[in-house]
Motif scaffolding. Structure first.
Motif, PDB file in Angstrom:
ATOM      1  N   ILE A   1      19.837  54.398  25.861  1.00 45.36           N
ATOM      2  CA  ILE A   1      21.115  54.247  26.557  1.00 45.36           C
ATOM      3  C   ILE A   1      21.702  52.915  26.121  1.00 45.36           C
ATOM      4  O   ILE A   1      21.171  51.852  26.434  1.00 45.36           O
ATOM      5  CB  ILE A   1      20.936  54.350  28.075  1.00 45.36           C
ATOM      6  N   ARG A   2      22.760  53.036  25.380  1.00 46.23           N
ATOM      7  CA  ARG A   2      23.332  51.908  24.641  1.00 46.23           C
ATOM      8  C   ARG A   2      24.671  51.490  25.222  1.00 46.23           C
ATOM      9  O   ARG A   2      25.544  52.333  25.414  1.00 46.23           O
ATOM     10  CB  ARG A   2      23.510  52.387  23.199  1.00 46.23           C
ATOM     11  N   GLU A   3      24.831  50.195  25.513  1.00 46.80           N
ATOM     12  CA  GLU A   3      26.141  49.679  25.901  1.00 46.80           C
ATOM     13  C   GLU A   3      27.041  49.870  24.690  1.00 46.80           C
ATOM     14  O   GLU A   3      26.672  49.517  23.572  1.00 46.80           O
ATOM     15  CB  GLU A   3      26.019  48.196  26.308  1.00 46.80           C
TER      16      GLU A   3
ATOM     17  N   GLY B   1      30.203  47.633   8.077  1.00 49.45           N
ATOM     18  CA  GLY B   1      31.278  48.508   8.561  1.00 49.45           C
ATOM     19  C   GLY B   1      31.831  48.007   9.880  1.00 49.45           C
ATOM     20  O   GLY B   1      33.002  48.243  10.211  1.00 49.45           O
ATOM     21  N   VAL B   2      31.012  47.310  10.623  1.00 45.44           N
ATOM     22  CA  VAL B   2      31.446  46.779  11.920  1.00 45.44           C
ATOM     23  C   VAL B   2      31.744  45.277  11.812  1.00 45.44           C
ATOM     24  O   VAL B   2      32.786  44.806  12.238  1.00 45.44           O
ATOM     25  CB  VAL B   2      30.382  47.058  13.003  1.00 45.44           C
ATOM     26  N   MET B   3      30.799  44.522  11.233  1.00 42.76           N
ATOM     27  CA  MET B   3      31.031  43.089  11.038  1.00 42.76           C
ATOM     28  C   MET B   3      31.495  42.880   9.608  1.00 42.76           C
ATOM     29  O   MET B   3      30.753  42.448   8.725  1.00 42.76           O
ATOM     30  CB  MET B   3      29.768  42.314  11.374  1.00 42.76           C
TER      31      MET B   3
ATOM     32  N   GLY C   1      21.120  49.103  20.401  1.00 46.25           N
ATOM     33  CA  GLY C   1      21.152  50.548  20.645  1.00 46.25           C
ATOM     34  C   GLY C   1      21.463  51.323  19.380  1.00 46.25           C
ATOM     35  O   GLY C   1      20.922  52.406  19.145  1.00 46.25           O
ATOM     36  N   ASP C   2      22.324  50.762  18.556  1.00 52.04           N
ATOM     37  CA  ASP C   2      22.633  51.390  17.275  1.00 52.04           C
ATOM     38  C   ASP C   2      21.358  51.520  16.451  1.00 52.04           C
ATOM     39  O   ASP C   2      21.051  52.579  15.893  1.00 52.04           O
ATOM     40  CB  ASP C   2      23.663  50.519  16.537  1.00 52.04           C
ATOM     41  N   ILE C   3      20.591  50.451  16.407  1.00 52.68           N
ATOM     42  CA  ILE C   3      19.373  50.401  15.600  1.00 52.68           C
ATOM     43  C   ILE C   3      18.270  51.266  16.203  1.00 52.68           C
ATOM     44  O   ILE C   3      17.658  52.093  15.530  1.00 52.68           O
ATOM     45  CB  ILE C   3      18.910  48.925  15.456  1.00 52.68           C
TER      46      ILE C   3
ATOM     47  N   ALA D   1      27.884  64.461  16.649  1.00 54.13           N
ATOM     48  CA  ALA D   1      26.782  64.410  15.690  1.00 54.13           C
ATOM     49  C   ALA D   1      26.879  63.055  15.012  1.00 54.13           C
ATOM     50  O   ALA D   1      27.955  62.666  14.561  1.00 54.13           O
ATOM     51  CB  ALA D   1      26.931  65.522  14.664  1.00 54.13           C
ATOM     52  N   VAL D   2      25.751  62.339  14.933  1.00 53.04           N
ATOM     53  CA  VAL D   2      25.795  60.972  14.413  1.00 53.04           C
ATOM     54  C   VAL D   2      25.560  60.937  12.896  1.00 53.04           C
ATOM     55  O   VAL D   2      25.803  59.936  12.239  1.00 53.04           O
ATOM     56  CB  VAL D   2      24.760  60.085  15.135  1.00 53.04           C
ATOM     57  N   HIS D   3      25.111  62.069  12.349  1.00 56.59           N
ATOM     58  CA  HIS D   3      24.818  62.063  10.906  1.00 56.59           C
ATOM     59  C   HIS D   3      26.097  62.024  10.068  1.00 56.59           C
ATOM     60  O   HIS D   3      27.203  62.113  10.592  1.00 56.59           O
ATOM     61  CB  HIS D   3      23.966  63.283  10.549  1.00 56.59           C
TER      62      HIS D   3
HETATM   63  C1  LIG Z   1      29.864  54.381  12.384  1.00 52.23           C
HETATM   64  C2  LIG Z   1      29.319  53.237  13.190  1.00 52.23           C
HETATM   65  C3  LIG Z   1      30.459  52.339  13.631  1.00 52.23           C
HETATM   66  C4  LIG Z   1      28.519  53.734  14.389  1.00 52.23           C
HETATM   67  C5  LIG Z   1      27.980  52.581  15.194  1.00 52.23           C
HETATM   68  O1  LIG Z   1      27.460  51.617  14.638  1.00 52.23           O
HETATM   69  O2  LIG Z   1      28.084  52.649  16.421  1.00 52.23           O
HETATM   70  C6  LIG Z   1      27.349  54.673  14.096  1.00 52.23           C
HETATM   71  O3  LIG Z   1      26.361  54.034  13.357  1.00 52.23           O
HETATM   72  C7  LIG Z   1      26.782  55.165  15.401  1.00 52.23           C
HETATM   73  O4  LIG Z   1      25.633  54.835  15.709  1.00 52.23           O
HETATM   74  O5  LIG Z   1      27.495  55.879  16.126  1.00 52.23           O
END
Ligand SMILES: CC(C)[C@H](C(=O)O)[C@@H](O)C(=O)O
Ligand SMILES: CC(C)[C@H](C(=O)O)[C@@H](O)C(=O)O
Lengths: 338, 338
Positions: free
Chosen positions: B120-122, A177-179, B231-233, B262-264
């Motif tokens: 805390i994610r860049e 979705g991003v790459m 940070g996403d992961i 909300a991230v869900h």
């Molecule tokens: C939807 C997606 C682009 C997003 C991200 O990867 O940042 C989501 O997974 C999040 O964590 O907010």
């Protein structure tokens, strides 16, 4: 024996606890009458040439010639001017697949008891390309590379692995979705190849969701295939679920040779004290035996490890026990049943 | 009241269960007498212009003007030709910090009961640069960008956050052994800035090791700061540790405005059926209240959520209960203690 030629295996004992756990593996293999001759090779703690290599060309060639390598942990030099040993080895030997199974071990208590996962990681490209530069001072560009041939290799490897090991599901992990182009190419290739394996259930899942599910209910996955960096992260996450890197096997596979390795560190605090747990290197060795076709010996050692751990009498310090490396080794040998 | 001007907040209810859970949040906020006026804005399910945007320029401007936004889940269009809404918003509003706390909730059983982590994610660069192209057919290059100013912003934000929230430790997560220049810049910047915060313990840890420790014993960490993709992961991994994305708050912060979300997902299977759990959006709203200086209201709602969950009488289906969204909402309101 007279009629059977032994396999030659390049052994890199490595540093820190590396020599002790390598010795434990050699002892257990001998006791199991594994038809192997070891050839010891060195990993250096300082660059040995201008290119910053930590390993001799002749050691890489030995792996190519003999087809098999087993590698202990090694100390990464401090500072600049060296090339990552793992990355170099994987690229030079085209060890394109990194296979890391994580299965709950009887006798090792963790919050999750039904983990049975295999991470299959593309091992040569992605963020590991080594291509980075400062565009202007303070702005760094790192090239993440995803190529069709590498995607095809790893996808096919994952499905073949699933089939051979009687596994039912393969999930391709991505962030397309991003790459959209890079990870997009990865999942499109996996999807294409999945059509040749109708016996294996194929799905695709975002890497963040994969990690959320792994920490919430890891039993939803089976074989997981993914680009390099995700595989680095996910395989460690999975190792944590079953008790850590001291217990997990790893194999780096090319079409013509393979290097099995313990992924944990050199544990300098306990090095040379006969305290280290050799299980990760031992189970990596077992993966190698199975790949060599030495199923009987491989399974015998695996069973002996399971018995020793679940008995719980001779556990090393990392598992809350007081046994020495040699106590544990003897206990495993005592359980070998050929 | 006459003397006090209400805060204006841009509300993006989003799609699927979005409108229902947004209504729940509005109802709970009203019952708590939160001094807020909502202004509803739409997220589109199809691109609204050539650039592929899913949101109107005027909605982004509203966030800039009012300073505050709250966002429900939204459906990502299928196929090509759109820009990721989250990525667009974060870039256009320079929402450089993504803050995701994960704390074990009484009443929600998970393998770990002492989780108290903040990712805390860049939020603006790394692999999310959107810069990718095929060099030749079948070989894609994606540019991972790491810049000094973005590293400084996020590092400083992390230490300030730790100080304000009485937290003791910050760990910078990286893979600088492989991405020596890019991730190297990240940790060097974090380290430099750490010297201004001698009251906070600072360490650095590889991202794979971080994930291994998180799934093995998550209590070793406190505040974790890292580049975008990690940070996403990691934030999803942490969410899994406390029961999933249905329970976790998230804030996207710039120097002058913020969007909580909300991230869900949109949960289309239960949308419109009064079954959704509004907790993630509600706790995101609570984060917003605290940032506005409305501590009293924020804490009152947070406490009411804790009581409702630990009482366990009105749990929604995702938590193994049978309560409707409105039952749960009423239960929370019943526990509001101002
Ligand atoms: C939807 C997606 C682009 C997003 C991200 O990867 O940042 C989501 O997974 C999040 O964590 O907010
Ligand atoms: C040492 C490092 C380069 C290596 C990697 O990231 O691949 C290690 O973490 C691993 O997982 O084998």
């Amino acid at each position: 024996t007279f009629s059977q030629k032994n396999h030659k295996v390049v052994l890199f004992p490595g540093h820190g606890i590396g020599p002790e756990i390598s010795q434990a593996v050699c002892d257990i293999f001998s006791a199991t009458k594994v038809p192997i001759d070891w050839e010891h090779h060195e990993i250096y703690t300082k660059p040995i040439n201008e290119a910053g290599d930590l390993i001799k060309e002749e050691s890489l060639n030995a792996v190519i010639n003999y087809k098999w390598g087993l590698k202990g942990p090694f100390a990464t030099p401090i500072g600049k001017g060296y090339r990552s040993l793992n990355v170099t080895m994987r690229k030079k030997l085209n060890l394109f697949a990194n296979v890391r199974p994580c299965k709950s071990l009887a006798g090792v208590k963790t919050p999750y008891s039904n983990v049975d996962l295999v991470t299959i990681r593309e091992n040569t490209e992605g963020e590991y390309s080594g291509l980075e530069h400062a565009v202007v001072p303070g702005v760094v560009e790192n090239l993440k590379i995803i190529s069709q041939p590498a995607c095809e290799n790893i996808a096919r490897y994952a499905f073949e692995f699933a089939r051979k090991n009687n596994r039912k599901k393969v999930v391709a992990c991505h962030k397309a979705g991003v790459m959209k182009k890079g990870d997009g190419l990865f999942i499109n290739t996996c999807k294409k190849i999945s059509s040749e394996y109708p016996d294996i259930e194929y799905t695709q899942e975002q890497i963040d969701t994969v990690c959320m599910k792994l920490s919430k209910n890891p039993e939803v996955f089976d074989v997981m295939v993914m680009p390099n960096l995700y595989g680095d992260i996910v395989s460690d996450l999975c190792a944590g679920l079953i008790g850590g890197l001291g217990l997990t096997a790893s194999g780096n596979i090319s079409h013509t040779c393979a290097v099995y390795e313990a992924v944990h560190g050199t544990a300098p605090d306990i090095a040379g004290q006969n305290k280290a747990n050799p299980t990760a290197l031992l189970l990596s060795g077992v993966m190698m035996l199975k790949a060599m076709g030495l199923q009987k010996e491989g399974i015998a050692i695996e069973d002996a490890v399971t018995k020793t751990l679940s008995e719980g009498k001779f556990l090393t310090g990392d598992l809350g026990g007081k046994a020495s490396t040699t106590d544990y080794t003897k206990a495993v040998i005592g359980h070998i049943n050929l």
